[in-house]
Each structure stands twice: as C-alpha cells, then as structure tokens.
Design an enzyme around this catalytic site. Structure first.
Site, mmCIF file in Angstrom:
data_model
loop_
_atom_site.group_PDB
_atom_site.id
_atom_site.type_symbol
_atom_site.label_atom_id
_atom_site.label_comp_id
_atom_site.label_asym_id
_atom_site.label_seq_id
_atom_site.Cartn_x
_atom_site.Cartn_y
_atom_site.Cartn_z
ATOM 1 N N TRP A 324 -37.967 80.377 -4.293
ATOM 2 C CA TRP A 324 -38.775 80.308 -3.067
ATOM 3 C C TRP A 324 -39.090 81.700 -2.544
ATOM 4 C CZ3 TRP A 324 -36.534 80.156 2.368
ATOM 5 C CH2 TRP A 324 -35.336 80.862 2.438
ATOM 6 N N ASP A 325 -38.359 82.703 -3.050
ATOM 7 C CA ASP A 325 -38.600 84.093 -2.654
ATOM 8 C C ASP A 325 -40.087 84.422 -2.687
ATOM 9 O OD1 ASP A 325 -35.981 83.643 -3.609
ATOM 10 O OD2 ASP A 325 -35.648 85.770 -3.973
ATOM 11 N N GLU A 454 -27.093 79.154 2.172
ATOM 12 C CA GLU A 454 -26.294 78.585 1.087
ATOM 13 C C GLU A 454 -24.798 78.558 1.396
ATOM 14 O OE1 GLU A 454 -27.568 80.828 -2.322
ATOM 15 O OE2 GLU A 454 -29.298 79.537 -2.653
ATOM 16 N N LYS A 551 -24.998 82.524 5.352
ATOM 17 C CA LYS A 551 -25.253 83.572 4.368
ATOM 18 C C LYS A 551 -26.494 84.355 4.769
ATOM 19 C CE LYS A 551 -25.964 83.956 -0.662
ATOM 20 N NZ LYS A 551 -26.395 83.182 -1.845
ATOM 21 N N GLN A 552 -27.428 83.673 5.439
ATOM 22 C CA GLN A 552 -28.732 84.287 5.671
ATOM 23 C C GLN A 552 -29.480 83.541 6.773
ATOM 24 O OE1 GLN A 552 -29.094 82.443 1.693
ATOM 25 N NE2 GLN A 552 -31.235 82.961 1.979
#
Lengths: 709, 709
Positions: A324-325, A454, A551-552
């Site tokens: 998806w980046d 994640e 995580k993000q």
C-alpha cells in the site's frame, strides 16, 4: 560540476561508511531496473559490500512453508532476483590480473549528481607489483531508454606505461544474503540459469521460469590506454521466449555515449522542473529533500505492468514487493508532479485485478481483494494477521485512483481502468462487512481486520479501514451513477457507506482506533529499554497486540486524508492521544505525524518529525538503509512538506494552508492541477500561488489559506 | 470367550471396513507404547493399512519453517515416531516365501477382549501354489510390565504337511504418510537410524537424538508345526546411552507366556472393578462405553515423564502431542477411578515446569506458561493464535491439580509437586493480565488470548480463560496460606481474582464469550453446505474469526466446571445461545454440551450429544478415526455419563444429581473419594450410593440429589 552543487550528494557527507549502506544511497535506477553502487573490483574474491542488479518484476517463487497450514493461505513467496553486478570489472596489466591477485582498491570520490541523474566515482587502484592508477567511473541508468545502463571507465594518474585491459565480471554471481531473521528483509537462495550466446546473456529463474536477457554493447575496445576510456552499455530486457531468433533480435537503437548523456541530462532537467522542491534555510536538508525526490523518480515502474517496490530498486528489503506504500505514500508525489508516472502505477493495479478477484473468491467473498504484498498480483504474505487481514489495501488503491482523477481530471483513464477496480472493491466491502446493531443503531461493520497499525491485529472496526472503505463505497456510487452501471448494487453501496461505523469514545472524546483498543492496557514505555525497539524484534506478537501501542500512524493517517471532516479540537485530542502510544517502528509513521502536527498548528513537532523523515536514509535513522532506501518514507517527506507545511489537500478544489515552520524561511514547489502548472511559494508571512496566464482556475486567498477551483 | 461377550468388540460390529480405521480401533497399548492392529503380512510389498508402533514420548524434532518469522515463535516441531510394525511377519513354506511372492491374506476374525486386554485374530492365508491355512494371533500390551508386547502365532486348518517358518519384519519401515494438509494430522518424514546387535535393535532419531531399544525374546523356535505355536515377546525400552554394555544389559525378567496372560487378565479385572460403568438398556452402547474406558486406560503415560497424547498411542494424529485434553477431558476419569494414574499424569506437568518458566520468559512474562502442545514440555505450536495464545492451558493444569487434591485428599502430592505449578502459573496471570477500568470499575482483564473456541482468536477477556484464571489465582492464595509461602504475592493474587472481569451482556442477559464476540455477525449457517464442515478446512481463519461461530464448548465448558456459580435460568439462556452457534467441529464439544444439557434438564439433548460422544470412534462420526482415537472425547463420554447423567461435581463435598435420560434404565459406577470407594446406582426413580461400612463420610439425600461430605 560546481554549478550543480546543491544537487550533488557526496559520499563524505553521510555519516555511515558501511559499503552496503553507501551502495544503497548511491544506487542508480529508472523504474525498470536498479543497480547498487558497489565497488567495481573484487578483493579477496568478494565484493566488500552487497552489490547487485534488480530488475523490477523479475522474481523467483518458492512454496511458502507453514508450520501449520490453514485454508486460503498464500501459497508462494515471490522474491526479486539479485542479479549479477553490472559494474563489476576484472583488470589486467601485463601479467597482473585483479581476478587472480589481491589488488588494492579504495574509493576516493563518489558523487551523485541528482540534477543530471549521473553517478561520478573515482577509485585509487594499486597492483601487488606497485602499479597504481585512478579508475574513474561515470554511470547512469537511462530514464529515456529504460533498457539501458551506461558505464564509462577512465584511467588517470597511472604510474606505468602498459595498457590496461578491462573485462566485465557480469556473470559472477554476487553474494546472496541468507538466514536473515529480520522479517523486514527476506532473502532466499536463488537458482538462476545463466546462458551466454555471443554478447547476450540469458537468465532464467528455476521456479517462476521468468526470462531476462542482458546484452553488452561496447563502443570501444576493451583496451584502455592513456586518456582513452571504455564505455560499456548494457541493455536489459525481458524476453518472452528464448529461441535463438528472439535473442538475436534483442537489440535497441543505442545512440553514442555523448548523446545518451545529453538525453539523460535533458530528461532530468524536465523532471526537476516539474518536481523540485526548494527550501531556504538549510542546505543539507535541501539536498536531503532532493535525494528523496530523486529516489522516488528512480523506483517507479513505468510500463503499467510493474509498480514501486517498498525499497525502490535499491536493495533486497521486502523482497521487491509492492505494498500500500505506493498509493498512500508515494503516489501523491507522482499525481501532483508526474501524473503520467502515476497513471502507470495505477495501471499496474488494474492489470492484476483478475488475481484480486480470484483472491476474494478464495476467501469466500464477492468482488476483489488486492494482495497485501506482491509482485505479480498474487498474495504472498505468509503471516496473514499482518498481511491479508490488512484489507484496507483495497480502499488505499481506490483512494489512489480517486485522487488521480481529482487532481488530473483524467476521466478517460477512470472509465477505462479505474472503474473496474472501484466496483470490484466495493463489492468486496459489501460482502466482507456486516450490517449489525451497535448501541441500538444499525451500522455497517468491518470486523476481523488489521489496520495500518501492525501492533494491533485482527480487530473489529479499525477506524482507518472503515473510513477508507466508506470512501471507496462512495466513489463506487459516484462512478456507477456517472457510467450508468451497477444500479442494483449502488443502493447497497450507498447504504453501507452511509451506515459505516466510525468508532468514537464519548467519555474520552477520542476517535477509537478499533472497538477494543481502549479496553487494553497501555504499553509500559517507561520500562522498555531503548534497545528493545522496534518492538516487533523483541516481543512476541501476541504480547504486543494486547496493549495500546501503535507501530505507526493509523487513525492519524485517516485524519490526514480527511482532515476537513474533523474539528480542530478533535484533531488535537486524537493527535495527543495517539502520539504518546506510537513507537514509529515503521518508517511510514513520522511523515504522517508531521503533516498532522502542521495541520494542528504544532509547528515544532511538525518540523522535528519532518526532519527525521527527510533525512531518514541520509542519517540511517532506522539503521537498515543498507537493505534499500525507505521509499514510502521518501514519499512521506514530500507529504510532510506539501500536505503538511503547505497544507495541500483536495476538497472540491485544491486547498493550501501555510503551516511553514519557523526554521524554514521559504518553501517553493509546483504542482499540476488538471494539466495546469501552479507554482507555490510560502514564506513565514505569505503564501503565493502563480497560475499560468490563461488558467481556468481562480485563486481565493484568505490570510494563510488558498483555494484553487 | 462367551463369558466376556459384553466386553468383546468384534470387527464385524463396526460399520467402516477401512484397514486404517480398524487398526486404530483395535490398537493395543499400555501408556508406554501402542501398536496399531495392522495386518501381519505384507501384500504387494505394502501393508494394506498404516500399521506402526508408537512409544510414548519418543519423538523426532524438526525446525519449524515460518513463511514470516516473529520473536518468540516456537522453534521446533516434535513428532512422535512411527516405528516398525512389531506384528509384521514373513512366512515361508518350502520354497514359497511371503516376502517374495504375492500371498493372499484375509482377516476372518478380530475380537478385542477388553475385559482381558487381549486381542484375538484369525487370518486366512493362501500361497500362490494353493497352500492354505489359518493364522491365529493372540496379542497384548502388558499393563503390568510396561515394556512388554506379547504376540502368539498359531497355525490351524492347514492343507499341507510341511512346516511353516516365521520371521519378524521388525525393521522393515512402515509406510509413512506425508504431505497431509489437514492441520489436525501432521506427519513428517523421519530418518531413524536402526542398528541390530544380536536380538537387540537400537533406534536413534536423527535430530532429537532420542534412543530406544527393542529386544525380541522368543521362547519357541521360529518353526511352527501342526499344533505348535510361536510366542514372540518384545521388550521396548528407552536407553540412556548406546554403549555395548548398556545394550547387553537391556533385559527384564520375562515370565512365561501363560503367566503373562494371567497377569494381564488379573490386572484388567482390577481395572474394571474400579473403572467400569454399567448401563442397562443398550448393549452396543454399553460396549461403546467400555471401549472408551479401555482406550483411556491404554493411552495414559504412567512414568511421570510422559502424558496422554491426543490420540492416545493409536495413531499419528496431532503428532503424539499432549494438550489441555488431558486435564480437562481425561483426568477426571483417572482422578475418580484410577488416582495413581492421575498422579502420574500430573507429575509429568510438574516435570516440565522449568520449560514453562522459560517459555514465560520468552514472552517477557513472570512465572510459567505451559506449552499448548508438546511432548517434552517445549512449545511446539506453529500457529500461535490457536497455540501459545491459548494461555488457559495454565489454568487447566492447575484445575487438574486442584481436583486431584479435592477428590483424593492427597495433600502431600500437592505440597511436593502441585504448589510450584500453582504458584508459577499464578505469577503468570498477574504478569500477563492487567488491572483496567471497565464501565467505570476497576477490573482485572486478560486480553489478547484465545479461549477453547478456536474459531475466535486473540480476543479480550475470554470468559472461560478469565474464570479459570480466577480459580487458579484463588487456589494459589489458598496454598500460599496453607504453606506460608509468597505472602507478598498473595495479596495481589487475591486482588486479581476478586476483580477478575467476567463479561456479561446485560441487554441479552447472556454470558459473553469475549469482549467483542456479540459485536460480530452470526455465521450464515443456512448457506453453509454440509460438506463445508469442519469450517477450518474450508474457510480462511480470518473469515471464520470475524463471526459469532464456535468450534466447540467454551463458555459452556466454564459453566460445566463451575455450575453452582450460575442460576439455572442463566445456564439455560447461555446454553440456548451458544448451542445455535456451535459447529462441534472439535471432538471436545459434544460431551460438554451433553453434560450441560443434563444439568439444565434437557434430557433428550443430553442423550443425543452423549450418543455421538460415546460412539464417536465406533461409528467414525468425525471420519478421521483412522488417524487415531479421539481420546479427549472418550474422556468426554465419561464426563457425559458421570458429570452429566449422574450430575457429579465437587463443591466442599461430592454432589450427585440424577439426570438419567429415559432411554437409560440404570447407570452403575464407582468412584473413589479420599481413598474410599463409593458405588453409585441411578435408576429413573432413584439415586443410590453405597459407602464402605466404616466410611468417614455421610450421605445427604434429597429427592434427586446426594451430597457426600
């Protein structure tokens, strides 16, 4: 070269001297292939780094081994092939031979001229018998002729008279990294069948049976005398069959070296004209920004059959997979500054739609589910809780198509390639989600998924996923109306979108990342030693998952994409809440926190997150740039600048808001809006937009805001 | 044999003729080893089934391959070794040789005398030249001398005069099943090193370096004439080292065949005297019940270093692993009727406590976490969401120790072996769980776990887990007081137990399986074709997990273990709710639904679930008995009868309640309560308990209830 100074990255400017790290930073590529900037001479039979050639989409497969199998698991690994180092040479002077003896070689200069897309190097070489000389290498991956890699070797300062003979080590296999336990790098031993016929090398993978040919085109003799030079040109092409005929006809029109150089410079000047970002106040930062834009340009597949690997074509990290980046981190840069490249990246997704439909069927769902990680479109994630369960990939891709349409106005492409993707993903959401009662009201829920974060897996109603799926469904409704298609489904899509459950904690007044997120304990940050980050390498996933720890950016990413749907207070509260819980163990995080810090008026934070983002690889912040550049983060640094500092967003027109942090005196960039070029200049006091004289658009300027519509 | 008729299982009585299925049903074992009842003669170089010898705890290891590795994952597979078929023979008559030619062999009689623990068989054999005879085999696994397997071969009805020579195929490897995708059976190729020294065979595994010796003791010549017979006795023993000396000293005192037979019969008569259950009204069911009890007796490791594999020692299913099945499904039978065996099973858990402590450390937790599936105590589950995440294993084991103490009164064992297990697991709960606010109140939560229902994974506050952990903590508090240990911890254990969160849906008045369970959609049972069960073989786990669908009893199991904590209305509501959602795709489900149907007065349901339970393997209900018996279900059938129909439970004394279903006229059984034998007889009208004359206990009888205290 002095004139290009602010575009030149010199090896002495970066802190880390590890050869593998430098190979990544100075790697050359053009979307079709990438070459790590390895030392050209083997010493002690090994290159001192980890050089190699990567061809986008050229991969080997291997059965995924599961300790315990379950229905619907992805079947095969796909791993981009690390091909022989095209830059490697063997030198011979009289009886001395670098392949047989220990020659000394030392890098004395390495400069990447990003303005030209050309790498300049100088190596000091010494033979065992004391002959010494400098080997100058000028190399580039043509961005005009994507099949060509050009490399010129020159000798200077030699202390002897004999001629030097140079030959390529083309098919001496590079070192292959194995047994790497870091899940972020997976390298596999690969059996490549290499056959030579005259100057054509044919490479066939064992399992995937992919075929590739490399032809060596030399316009000078292999002898290099004083003031002579050798130019090697490699042509890299995939071949559909391997008959003698096809190999012999494998050829292209190669201009001479000087024309190729001029062509390259011209093409890069056009690239920079459209995509450059200029800042005032920090020269190294300026260079870092250009470094990111340069690598974005180098990594994007442009044939409609390949995409942008997570590490570009600069390393083996993430096996050359597309994630998806692309859509969420890199595509905005292309859409706004290189729309033709954006179109090609999206065309790739359309080209693998059949695989996505097949995958949905395996999961007993309607429509299409795109692979979480893949090269050819088949799902290859071997750990589904942080793989297939990240079904938001569907909505991410659709968001990319939608943004492309909004910014370029290219409805034809949407009609030809976009709508199928939008409709099939909408079908998936309707099939996978459920209409349920929640707090007495009927809502549409998407349960059992993993969002961008994640460190929380298999949750119900991940906010980001639901918000994005809602957008996906609404775009499907819009397109189905526009093209008079799927009338029966349209109603259901609209209902699902309208009733989409978007979790909110009323007591805390915080947007809920997922249904159970706030019912969990906080991660014990105080007692987590620094060396235990990233957590994923030091804690069992079931331990990580049971805490409030991110995580993000997850909810914060949703808020970046739909900022105008939220009040500023809400954005501030959510930002504060999630920031304290986020480790940024993913390189996809800081840039988003920078954008949202900008948009919530936290200029210092915005600047600090941006600085980590902008210089992530140049400072080796994550410590693993040796495996390849963090391409999504490079796109993210563009987002921090343009979506953040300049506040750019689309909302029935383009909107810009000046959030420039104090340390940046001026920010200049240009974007395309429906084929018109718009130049933007931000200073601490002003925001200025320059439209073309006959623009179709008007500017509405209110203090720090601009609306273009 | 006529006298033992109700104890004799005849191969003609079971519906399925598949050789592998019959090998399972008629397998012989004694907890130390098990032998599948394979055809003794190879035909066309293959046995027609899948015969083999399994030695409890004798396993091979192999690295677990993960498509994507993560921290703390289990490292090695453990797979019980399928050893050569001890029953296999080669026959020779003159020049004819069954190893070289195609002889015909047909099973004409196979009867398992469960009263004696002896298998009687008769095979019709025909040579290519027309010689024919019957081969009678009498075999048993000694339950007195656990190292001995005894097999007697006799010839009758031969149509020729020549002698028959018989030799064992001992070390011709049996067929090894590979590439089985069913996660419930995992078979691996195994390299066994087999060496022979005189009549001793030494077997060494390649990776785990486990060593085993088999000695063949023959008290007759290998020649079998008319009316002669051959008795083969195999001694099976693990050896610590493999020196010549140790092999030569590998020997035991073997009585002659007749004494061994008598010994076996006597031992089995004692077993039945304590463990038999008699019912009136259905002869085949009576036999089915005995079949279950017989296999329970055959599968339990009794050396304190081995346990009860999920398939007993009858097949390769589940790789010979020990699960929670032991404590929650099989141990009650042993505790109440064979307490010495129960003690040995619990001793095994104590013996692997160090591994459990190490495992907790890997997960960054205090205390001990027992392996979800293991042979030697190391975690071997390769899919942690249905493995390590089932942390309830800790509380299950502790429940076993506690029930053992309550029923046997053996405080010494608890002091010596139990307390360490109880304290270390209590430490784990305190470390792994969290004190959190929920609905404004402080509660103790256990998040991110998987309960017994493997169709819901990684959930918060699984009801069963929390209820069991609460019991674990309370038992730790009790023992720490009793022994004056862990005073500091005791307070915290008590607090966690007292504040344990036990979810309840107020609107529906239903006990919540986990925090998010009722927020999910119902599984679409109406549109699930019959052939799609078990769901785990036909749907991706992430699809299964997102629905309200249960593989097996979960909340209902908690309610069975703590029935008196709930009102009858509550039990009824929960039963109705979860029954509609349960597929019983696990063989651990129906027996529990039977018990709770009994306890909630639903006699027909209780009977029907029980019938599926009682005859599961004899009718091959799950279709996979060929891989081994469903041992937990066999224990479950004991639960359905004793915990269900007779309503037995412990609550500061033994309680019995008569729930006998109409179709069963009378139920008789005996149990031990603190070393005293109690006989129980239930009829439709009455419940009668017979205590020993000088009993320490009193009976309180109220209509259908009995209290013994």
């Amino acid at each position: 070269m002095e004139k290009n100074k602010e575009f030149i990255l010199d090896a002495t400017e970066v802190p880390n001297r590890n050869p593998e790290y430098l190979e990544t930073l100075f790697a050359l590529g053009n979307g079709k292939f990438g070459i790590r900037a390895g030392n050209p001479l083997k010493v002690n039979h090994y290159y001192d780094g980890n050089p190699g050639l990567f061809v986008n989409g050229f991969f080997e497969t291997e059965e995924i081994q599961y300790g315990e199998w379950a229905h619907g698991y992805a079947k095969k690994h796909q791993t981009i092939c690390k091909l022989p180092n095209l830059r490697g040479v063997i030198l011979r002077i009289g009886m001395e031979n670098s392949a047989k003896e220990e020659w000394q070689i030392e890098l004395i200069m390495r400069q990447l001229d990003m303005k030209e897309g050309i790498l300049y190097e100088n190596y000091a070489v010494k033979t065992p018998k004391g002959k010494s000389f400098e080997l100058k290498i000028t190399s580039f991956a043509s961005i005009v002729r994507h099949e060509l890699f050009v490399c010129k070797y020159e000798l200077v300062k030699q202390n002897f008279e004999e001629p030097v003979y140079l030959s390529h080590t083309l098919f001496q296999k590079g070192k292959v990294t194995n047994d790497n336990d870091d899940p972020r790098v997976v390298s596999k031993k690969q059996d490549l069948l290499i056959e030579q016929k005259k100057d054509i090398y044919r490479i066939t993978t064992k399992n995937s049976q992919k075929k590739l040919a490399i032809k060596q085109i030399i316009n000078e003799d292999i002898f290099i005398g004083k003031k002579d030079c050798l130019v090697s040109i490699f042509q890299i092409g995939s071949i559909k069959n391997v008959s003698e005929d096809s190999l012999n006809s494998f050829e292209c029109d190669v201009a001479d070296y000087e024309s190729l150089i001029e062509e390259q410079k011209l093409a890069y000047s056009k690239f920079w004209a459209a995509s450059d970002i200029q800042i005032k106040g920090d020269d190294f930062l300026q260079k870092g920004i250009r470094f990111n834009l340069f690598h974005l340009n180098q990594g994007a597949g442009r044939d409609g059959r390949t995409n942008f690997p997570a590490k570009g074509l600069t390393g083996e990290g993430y096996e050359g997979h597309y994630f998806w980046d692309t859509e969420m981190y890199m595509l905005p840069f292309f859409i706004y500054t290189q729309p033709e490249s954006a179109k090609k990246l999206l065309t790739y997704r359309w080209s693998v739609l059949e695989h996505a439909k097949a995958r949905a069927k395996v999961l007993n769902q309607e429509g299409a589910l795109f692979a979480w990680r893949t090269i050819d479109g088949h799902e290859t994630s071997a750990y589904y809780p942080a793989g297939t369960a990240q079904v938001h990939i569907n909505a991410d891709i659709v968001y990319g198509f939608q943004l492309y349409e909004h910014v370029t106005g290219d409805q034809t492409f949407i009609k030809q390639k976009g709508c199928d993707v939008v409709f099939e993903t909408a079908k998936f959401w309707l099939s996978f989600g459920d209409f349920l009662k929640k707090d007495g009201e009927q809502v549409f829920c998407i349960n059992g998924v993993t969002g961008p974060d994640e460190y929380s897996a298999l949750v119900n109603n991940n906010y980001y996923t639901n918000k994005m799926a809602q957008n996906n469904l609404r775009y499907a409704v819009e397109l189905s109306k526009r093209f008079g298609l799927f009338e029966a489904e349209r109603k259901k899509w609209k209902k699902a979108a309208d009733l989409m459950y978007l979790g909110y904690n009323q007591d805390m007044e915080i947007t809920k990342q997922d249904d159970g997120f706030m019912d969990q304990a906080f991660w014990d940050f105080a007692n987590t030693p620094k060396e235990n980050y990233p957590l994923l390498l030091h804690y069992h996933p079931m331990v990580i998952y049971k805490y409030q720890v991110c995580k993000q950016a997850d909810t914060i990413l949703a808020e970046m994409l739909f900022t105008d749907d939220f009040s500023k207070d809400q954005l501030m509260r959510d930002y504060a809440y999630y920031e304290q819980l986020t480790t940024h163990d993913s390189s996809l995080s800081r840039s988003i926190f920078s954008v949202m810090a900008s948009r919530t008026g936290q200029k210092d934070k915005a600047y600090n997150y941006f600085m980590d983002t902008a210089l992530m690889d140049l400072t080796d912040l994550q410590g693993n740039a040796a495996d390849g550049v963090h391409a999504a983060n490079m796109g993210g640094s563009w987002l921090s600048l343009i979506y953040g500092f300049a506040g750019l967003r689309y909302d029935r027109g383009l909107k810009l808001t000046n959030h420039l942090p104090e340390k940046i005196k001026e920010l200049r960039f240009q974007i395309f809006f429906k084929r018109e070029r718009i130049e933007v200049i931000l200073t601490q006091e002003t925001i200025k937009c320059i439209l073309i004289p006959d623009s179709n658009y008007t500017l509405t300027i209110t203090e720090k805001e601009v609306l273009i519509n």
